[in-house]
Design a protein around this motif. Structure first.
Motif, PDB file in Angstrom:
ATOM      1  N   LYS A 224       0.838  -1.211   0.000  1.00 55.71           N
ATOM      2  CA  LYS A 224       0.000   0.000   0.000  1.00 55.71           C
ATOM      3  C   LYS A 224       0.870   1.257   0.000  1.00 55.71           C
ATOM      4  O   LYS A 224       0.497   2.271  -0.601  1.00 55.71           O
ATOM      5  N   ALA A 225       2.015   1.194   0.662  1.00 53.74           N
ATOM      6  CA  ALA A 225       2.909   2.359   0.708  1.00 53.74           C
ATOM      7  C   ALA A 225       3.774   2.448  -0.562  1.00 53.74           C
ATOM      8  O   ALA A 225       3.906   3.517  -1.159  1.00 53.74           O
ATOM      9  N   TRP A 226       4.349   1.312  -0.967  1.00 49.49           N
ATOM     10  CA  TRP A 226       5.252   1.275  -2.120  1.00 49.49           C
ATOM     11  C   TRP A 226       4.496   1.586  -3.416  1.00 49.49           C
ATOM     12  O   TRP A 226       4.996   2.261  -4.305  1.00 49.49           O
ATOM     13  N   CYS A 227       3.281   1.071  -3.532  1.00 49.88           N
ATOM     14  CA  CYS A 227       2.443   1.321  -4.723  1.00 49.88           C
ATOM     15  C   CYS A 227       1.275   2.226  -4.345  1.00 49.88           C
ATOM     16  O   CYS A 227       0.117   1.958  -4.697  1.00 49.88           O
ATOM     17  N   SER A 228       1.571   3.294  -3.639  1.00 47.11           N
ATOM     18  CA  SER A 228       0.488   4.136  -3.102  1.00 47.11           C
ATOM     19  C   SER A 228      -0.327   4.815  -4.202  1.00 47.11           C
ATOM     20  O   SER A 228      -1.514   5.093  -4.016  1.00 47.11           O
ATOM     21  N   LEU A 229       0.284   5.071  -5.362  1.00 54.64           N
ATOM     22  CA  LEU A 229      -0.476   5.689  -6.458  1.00 54.64           C
ATOM     23  C   LEU A 229      -1.524   4.703  -6.978  1.00 54.64           C
ATOM     24  O   LEU A 229      -2.690   5.055  -7.153  1.00 54.64           O
ATOM     25  N   ASP A 230      -1.117   3.463  -7.181  1.00 57.08           N
ATOM     26  CA  ASP A 230      -2.058   2.422  -7.600  1.00 57.08           C
ATOM     27  C   ASP A 230      -3.122   2.161  -6.535  1.00 57.08           C
ATOM     28  O   ASP A 230      -4.286   1.923  -6.846  1.00 57.08           O
ATOM     29  N   TRP A 231      -2.695   2.198  -5.284  1.00 56.17           N
ATOM     30  CA  TRP A 231      -3.620   1.936  -4.178  1.00 56.17           C
ATOM     31  C   TRP A 231      -4.744   2.975  -4.157  1.00 56.17           C
ATOM     32  O   TRP A 231      -5.922   2.657  -4.041  1.00 56.17           O
ATOM     33  N   LYS A 232      -4.362   4.243  -4.339  1.00 54.59           N
ATOM     34  CA  LYS A 232      -5.376   5.318  -4.321  1.00 54.59           C
ATOM     35  C   LYS A 232      -6.259   5.273  -5.567  1.00 54.59           C
ATOM     36  O   LYS A 232      -7.456   5.547  -5.501  1.00 54.59           O
ATOM     37  N   LEU A 233      -5.644   4.923  -6.686  1.00 54.30           N
ATOM     38  CA  LEU A 233      -6.391   4.749  -7.935  1.00 54.30           C
ATOM     39  C   LEU A 233      -7.466   3.671  -7.735  1.00 54.30           C
ATOM     40  O   LEU A 233      -8.637   3.848  -8.083  1.00 54.30           O
ATOM     41  N   TYR A 234      -7.055   2.563  -7.163  1.00 51.89           N
ATOM     42  CA  TYR A 234      -7.959   1.425  -6.961  1.00 51.89           C
ATOM     43  C   TYR A 234      -9.089   1.777  -5.987  1.00 51.89           C
ATOM     44  O   TYR A 234     -10.258   1.508  -6.260  1.00 51.89           O
ATOM     45  N   LEU A 235      -8.741   2.380  -4.863  1.00 47.38           N
ATOM     46  CA  LEU A 235      -9.770   2.723  -3.864  1.00 47.38           C
ATOM     47  C   LEU A 235     -10.818   3.657  -4.463  1.00 47.38           C
ATOM     48  O   LEU A 235     -12.021   3.476  -4.264  1.00 47.38           O
ATOM     49  N   HIS A 236     -10.357   4.618  -5.230  1.00 44.54           N
ATOM     50  CA  HIS A 236     -11.256   5.606  -5.823  1.00 44.54           C
ATOM     51  C   HIS A 236     -12.242   4.933  -6.786  1.00 44.54           C
ATOM     52  O   HIS A 236     -13.459   5.154  -6.716  1.00 44.54           O
ATOM     53  N   PHE A 237     -11.715   4.106  -7.687  1.00 49.03           N
ATOM     54  CA  PHE A 237     -12.583   3.526  -8.719  1.00 49.03           C
ATOM     55  C   PHE A 237     -13.357   2.304  -8.231  1.00 49.03           C
ATOM     56  O   PHE A 237     -14.377   1.957  -8.818  1.00 49.03           O
ATOM     57  N   ASN A 238     -12.907   1.691  -7.156  1.00 48.35           N
ATOM     58  CA  ASN A 238     -13.702   0.622  -6.546  1.00 48.35           C
ATOM     59  C   ASN A 238     -14.996   1.233  -5.983  1.00 48.35           C
ATOM     60  O   ASN A 238     -16.083   0.670  -6.131  1.00 48.35           O
ATOM     61  N   GLN A 239     -14.875   2.408  -5.399  1.00 48.25           N
ATOM     62  CA  GLN A 239     -16.068   3.111  -4.889  1.00 48.25           C
ATOM     63  C   GLN A 239     -17.016   3.510  -6.015  1.00 48.25           C
ATOM     64  O   GLN A 239     -18.219   3.282  -5.936  1.00 48.25           O
ATOM     65  N   SER A 240     -16.445   4.099  -7.070  1.00 45.67           N
ATOM     66  CA  SER A 240     -17.319   4.571  -8.159  1.00 45.67           C
ATOM     67  C   SER A 240     -17.960   3.391  -8.894  1.00 45.67           C
ATOM     68  O   SER A 240     -19.061   3.495  -9.427  1.00 45.67           O
ATOM     69  N   PHE A 241     -17.285   2.251  -8.901  1.00 45.57           N
ATOM     70  CA  PHE A 241     -17.816   1.030  -9.517  1.00 45.57           C
ATOM     71  C   PHE A 241     -19.127   0.612  -8.837  1.00 45.57           C
ATOM     72  O   PHE A 241     -20.147   0.376  -9.486  1.00 45.57           O
ATOM     73  N   TRP A 242     -19.097   0.548  -7.508  1.00 42.38           N
ATOM     74  CA  TRP A 242     -20.304   0.109  -6.775  1.00 42.38           C
ATOM     75  C   TRP A 242     -21.399   1.167  -6.819  1.00 42.38           C
ATOM     76  O   TRP A 242     -22.586   0.858  -6.861  1.00 42.38           O
ATOM     77  N   ARG A 243     -20.970   2.438  -6.854  1.00 40.81           N
ATOM     78  CA  ARG A 243     -21.942   3.519  -6.982  1.00 40.81           C
ATOM     79  C   ARG A 243     -22.665   3.389  -8.332  1.00 40.81           C
ATOM     80  O   ARG A 243     -23.886   3.493  -8.411  1.00 40.81           O
ATOM     81  N   ARG A 244     -21.898   3.124  -9.370  1.00 39.91           N
ATOM     82  CA  ARG A 244     -22.449   2.976 -10.716  1.00 39.91           C
ATOM     83  C   ARG A 244     -23.460   1.817 -10.756  1.00 39.91           C
ATOM     84  O   ARG A 244     -24.522   1.917 -11.363  1.00 39.91           O
ATOM     85  N   ILE A 245     -23.127   0.718 -10.111  1.00 43.43           N
ATOM     86  CA  ILE A 245     -24.033  -0.438 -10.085  1.00 43.43           C
ATOM     87  C   ILE A 245     -25.344  -0.074  -9.401  1.00 43.43           C
ATOM     88  O   ILE A 245     -26.420  -0.389  -9.906  1.00 43.43           O
ATOM     89  N   GLU A 246     -25.232   0.606  -8.275  1.00 43.04           N
ATOM     90  CA  GLU A 246     -26.453   0.976  -7.543  1.00 43.04           C
ATOM     91  C   GLU A 246     -27.322   1.939  -8.357  1.00 43.04           C
ATOM     92  O   GLU A 246     -28.542   1.838  -8.349  1.00 43.04           O
ATOM     93  N   GLU A 247     -26.671   2.836  -9.075  1.00 42.09           N
ATOM     94  CA  GLU A 247     -27.428   3.822  -9.859  1.00 42.09           C
ATOM     95  C   GLU A 247     -28.050   3.223 -11.123  1.00 42.09           C
ATOM     96  O   GLU A 247     -29.088   3.681 -11.581  1.00 42.09           O
ATOM     97  N   THR A 248     -27.414   2.202 -11.703  1.00 43.25           N
ATOM     98  CA  THR A 248     -27.893   1.714 -13.010  1.00 43.25           C
ATOM     99  C   THR A 248     -28.623   0.379 -12.951  1.00 43.25           C
ATOM    100  O   THR A 248     -29.645   0.213 -13.597  1.00 43.25           O
ATOM    101  N   ILE A 249     -28.096  -0.574 -12.199  1.00 45.94           N
ATOM    102  CA  ILE A 249     -28.679  -1.927 -12.215  1.00 45.94           C
ATOM    103  C   ILE A 249     -29.395  -2.240 -10.901  1.00 45.94           C
ATOM    104  O   ILE A 249     -30.475  -2.818 -10.897  1.00 45.94           O
TER     105      ILE A 249
END
Length: 336
Positions: A224-249
């Protein structure tokens, strides 16, 4: 939707997505932006240029699908793809991703080659990760960030990260999550107005469990520290992924459709496969269907049943065809 650009990221189940897109291209007679000169990648790890696409100079923007590995460069991709193109990509939790990269790229990446195993590497990555080897070491740190076209050694700075996340949101209509692959396929099906059979798949380019290295709890935190850019990228889009599912399906409908997808997948496995599952490299009978092997990973493949009629055989072959073979097959079909 027929015009689709998939940014294929590394070690994120993206080979399975590529297979889905290649089959859709064949089913609906669509053109694929294939790598020039029969290469495997669209210039990767160089930043993408339109000239990396076969036939672009002569024909310009007449492609429907682009999905081979490239390092994203929006202005050049836009030269190749039509204006109404749907852009999507896939991310994976950086913790299993780094372990997977380590095993797969063990022989090619200097930072991995000189460390004993993934846990030793993570105790002190800077001991093994030298700036001079930057080009070969891209798989050893923030590989997803790099694939999206950004500097994988950039400082983890809040403003910078916000800017990049905003840019990715502007460039892409959808970001899938490999850790929820079936849910991702259903979301993709809805976003593109496709059928269930367009997104049904067999898992490709996965490896046998015995080549997985167990991460220590300390290693997990270190990633999480060594790949912190990827970690933040993942956390951000994991949230928007589930938000998208709730809004559309909606979660209830999602569960129903995921079950339907899995049922269809089992049906096809029973129809196509003699073993009902993926097998190790030494057990693949037809060597033409052997996936590319790399590092210390044992990349799994499939054996097809012997008793298939021609039409079924063609369908099944395409579902299990590894990326390199499928790319060169399409190349021959498009450029006889």
């Amino acid at each position: 939707k027929r015009n689709v650009m998939f940014l294929k990221t590394h070690k994120t189940a993206s080979s399975t997505v590529l297979n889905v897109l290649f089959r859709v291209a064949e089913r609906y007679n669509l053109t694929v932006a294939l790598p020039a000169d029969q290469r495997v990648h669209l210039g990767y790890p160089k930043t993408f240029l339109a000239a990396f696409v076969e036939g672009f100079q002569a024909t310009g923007q007449n492609y429907n699908i682009m999905c081979n590995h490239l390092r994203f460069n929006p202005s050049e991709v836009q030269k190749v793809m039509p204006v109404d193109t749907f852009y999507f990509s896939i991310l994976r939790n950086p913790i299993p991703l780094l372990e997977s990269s380590y095993v797969y790229y063990k022989d090619n990446v200097p930072a991995f080659r000189i460390s004993k195993d993934v846990n030793e590497y993570l105790v002190s990555p800077v001991k093994y990760y030298h700036p001079a080897d930057q080009k070969q070491n891209i798989y050893a740190r923030n590989i997803m960030w790099f694939d999206f076209g950004y500097d994988n050694n950039a400082e983890d700075n809040k403003m910078y990260i916000q800017t990049v996340l905003k840019e990715i949101e502007q460039n892409f209509h959808l970001i899938l999550i490999a850790d929820y692959f079936d849910e991702s396929m259903i979301l993709l099906k809805h976003a593109l107005c496709w059928d269930l059979d367009d997104v049904v798949y067999f898992k490709l380019n996965s490896r046998s469990q015995d080549t997985v290295q167990t991460l220590t709890p300390e290693s997990v935190e270190r990633i999480k520290a060594w790949c912190s850019l990827d970690w933040k990228l993942y956390l951000h889009f994991n949230q928007s992924f589930w938000r998208r599912i709730e809004e559309t399906i909606g979660l209830q409908e999602l569960e129903k459709e995921v079950n339907h997808l899995r049922r269809r997948q089992r049906e096809l496995m029973e129809t196509c496969l003699s073993d009902q599952e993926a097998v190790g490299k030494d057990h693949i009978e037809n060597k033409a269907l052997l996936p590319f092997q790399s590092g210390t990973a044992n990349i799994l493949g499939y054996n097809l049943r012997q008793d298939l009629d021609n039409r079924t055989l063609r369908t099944c072959q395409k579902m299990v065809m590894p990326e390199l073979q499928y790319t060169s097959y399409l190349y021959t079909a498009q450029y006889p």
